[in-house]
Design a protein around this motif. Structure first.
Motif, mmCIF file in Angstrom:
data_model
loop_
_atom_site.group_PDB
_atom_site.id
_atom_site.type_symbol
_atom_site.label_atom_id
_atom_site.label_comp_id
_atom_site.label_asym_id
_atom_site.label_seq_id
_atom_site.Cartn_x
_atom_site.Cartn_y
_atom_site.Cartn_z
ATOM 1 N N THR A 24 0.845 -1.195 0.000
ATOM 2 C CA THR A 24 0.000 0.000 0.000
ATOM 3 C C THR A 24 0.880 1.245 0.000
ATOM 4 O O THR A 24 2.078 1.186 0.312
ATOM 5 C CB THR A 24 -0.897 0.029 1.246
ATOM 6 N N GLN A 26 0.799 3.722 2.100
ATOM 7 C CA GLN A 26 1.271 3.958 3.474
ATOM 8 C C GLN A 26 2.430 3.032 3.819
ATOM 9 O O GLN A 26 3.444 3.471 4.359
ATOM 10 C CB GLN A 26 0.126 3.765 4.470
ATOM 11 N N ARG A 27 2.284 1.762 3.508
ATOM 12 C CA ARG A 27 3.335 0.783 3.809
ATOM 13 C C ARG A 27 4.631 1.147 3.078
ATOM 14 O O ARG A 27 5.715 1.092 3.644
ATOM 15 C CB ARG A 27 2.858 -0.616 3.418
ATOM 16 N N SER A 52 3.402 10.749 10.432
ATOM 17 C CA SER A 52 2.009 11.195 10.319
ATOM 18 C C SER A 52 1.919 12.606 9.738
ATOM 19 O O SER A 52 0.879 12.982 9.193
ATOM 20 C CB SER A 52 1.295 11.109 11.662
ATOM 21 N N SER A 57 -3.045 10.244 6.757
ATOM 22 C CA SER A 57 -4.000 9.141 6.933
ATOM 23 C C SER A 57 -3.375 7.929 7.631
ATOM 24 O O SER A 57 -4.060 6.934 7.856
ATOM 25 C CB SER A 57 -4.561 8.721 5.575
ATOM 26 N N LEU A 58 -2.110 8.006 7.989
ATOM 27 C CA LEU A 58 -1.422 6.885 8.633
ATOM 28 C C LEU A 58 -2.001 6.601 10.011
ATOM 29 O O LEU A 58 -2.208 7.512 10.808
ATOM 30 C CB LEU A 58 0.080 7.200 8.767
ATOM 31 N N SER A 59 -2.250 5.323 10.274
ATOM 32 C CA SER A 59 -2.706 4.932 11.615
ATOM 33 C C SER A 59 -1.546 4.262 12.342
ATOM 34 O O SER A 59 -0.637 3.712 11.729
ATOM 35 C CB SER A 59 -3.893 3.966 11.525
ATOM 36 N N ALA A 61 -1.757 1.603 13.964
ATOM 37 C CA ALA A 61 -1.878 0.157 13.702
ATOM 38 C C ALA A 61 -1.138 -0.228 12.423
ATOM 39 O O ALA A 61 -0.445 -1.246 12.372
ATOM 40 C CB ALA A 61 -3.342 -0.246 13.617
ATOM 41 N N THR A 62 -1.273 0.593 11.384
ATOM 42 C CA THR A 62 -0.561 0.335 10.121
ATOM 43 C C THR A 62 0.939 0.431 10.335
ATOM 44 O O THR A 62 1.703 -0.390 9.819
ATOM 45 C CB THR A 62 -1.009 1.334 9.033
ATOM 46 N N LEU A 63 1.360 1.414 11.106
ATOM 47 C CA LEU A 63 2.783 1.560 11.388
ATOM 48 C C LEU A 63 3.320 0.322 12.108
ATOM 49 O O LEU A 63 4.327 -0.259 11.694
ATOM 50 C CB LEU A 63 3.046 2.816 12.211
ATOM 51 N N SER A 65 2.048 -2.724 12.228
ATOM 52 C CA SER A 65 2.006 -3.935 11.399
ATOM 53 C C SER A 65 3.140 -3.929 10.378
ATOM 54 O O SER A 65 3.742 -4.974 10.106
ATOM 55 C CB SER A 65 0.646 -4.105 10.720
ATOM 56 N N THR A 66 3.470 -2.770 9.842
ATOM 57 C CA THR A 66 4.569 -2.679 8.877
ATOM 58 C C THR A 66 5.908 -2.903 9.568
ATOM 59 O O THR A 66 6.781 -3.610 9.039
ATOM 60 C CB THR A 66 4.547 -1.328 8.148
#
Length: 115
Positions: A24, A26-27, A52, A57-59, A61-63, A65-66
């Motif tokens: 993605t 973000q990733r 951010s 839009s970065l969360s 949780a996404t950070l 998980s990456t």
């Protein structure tokens, strides 16, 4: 396994594609940022405060998980200091010295492996 300093962005992306992990926007921004960083230690919240601003839009949780994907690939290493998770750019076996006064973390070389 090679550290983020020894593995370029293209190699990290290829490993993720080989594992069929969706890349993605973000990733990719997280991976680009991490791949450019020098060696050291950081908390996800420190990285989040910087990223951010670039990726609104970065969360968190996404950070996380990456970052854990990068840990699984052996690109970075994570450990707990007893209160929080620290991410480290040196995935080779080594110890850590944590200053009780300022909180600074230093790598301690493993004499057996030379890391």
């Amino acid at each position: 396994m090679r550290s983020v300093n020894e593995m370029n962005l293209e190699e990290i992306v290829e490993q993720l594609k080989a594992k069929k992990i969706k890349l993605t926007t973000q990733r990719m921004e997280i991976i680009k940022f991490v791949s450019k960083m020098e060696k050291g230690h950081f908390e996800a919240k420190e990285l989040f405060s910087v990223l951010s601003k670039k990726i609104p839009s970065l969360s968190i949780a996404t950070l996380y998980s990456t970052l854990y994907l990068l840990v699984d690939l052996g690109v970075i290493y994570s450990f707990s200091d007893g209160q929080k998770t620290i991410f480290d750019f040196n995935p080779a076996p080594h110890g850590h010295f944590v200053c009780r006064i300022c909180g600074k973390i230093e790598d301690i070389e493993d004499k057996k492996t030379g890391s």
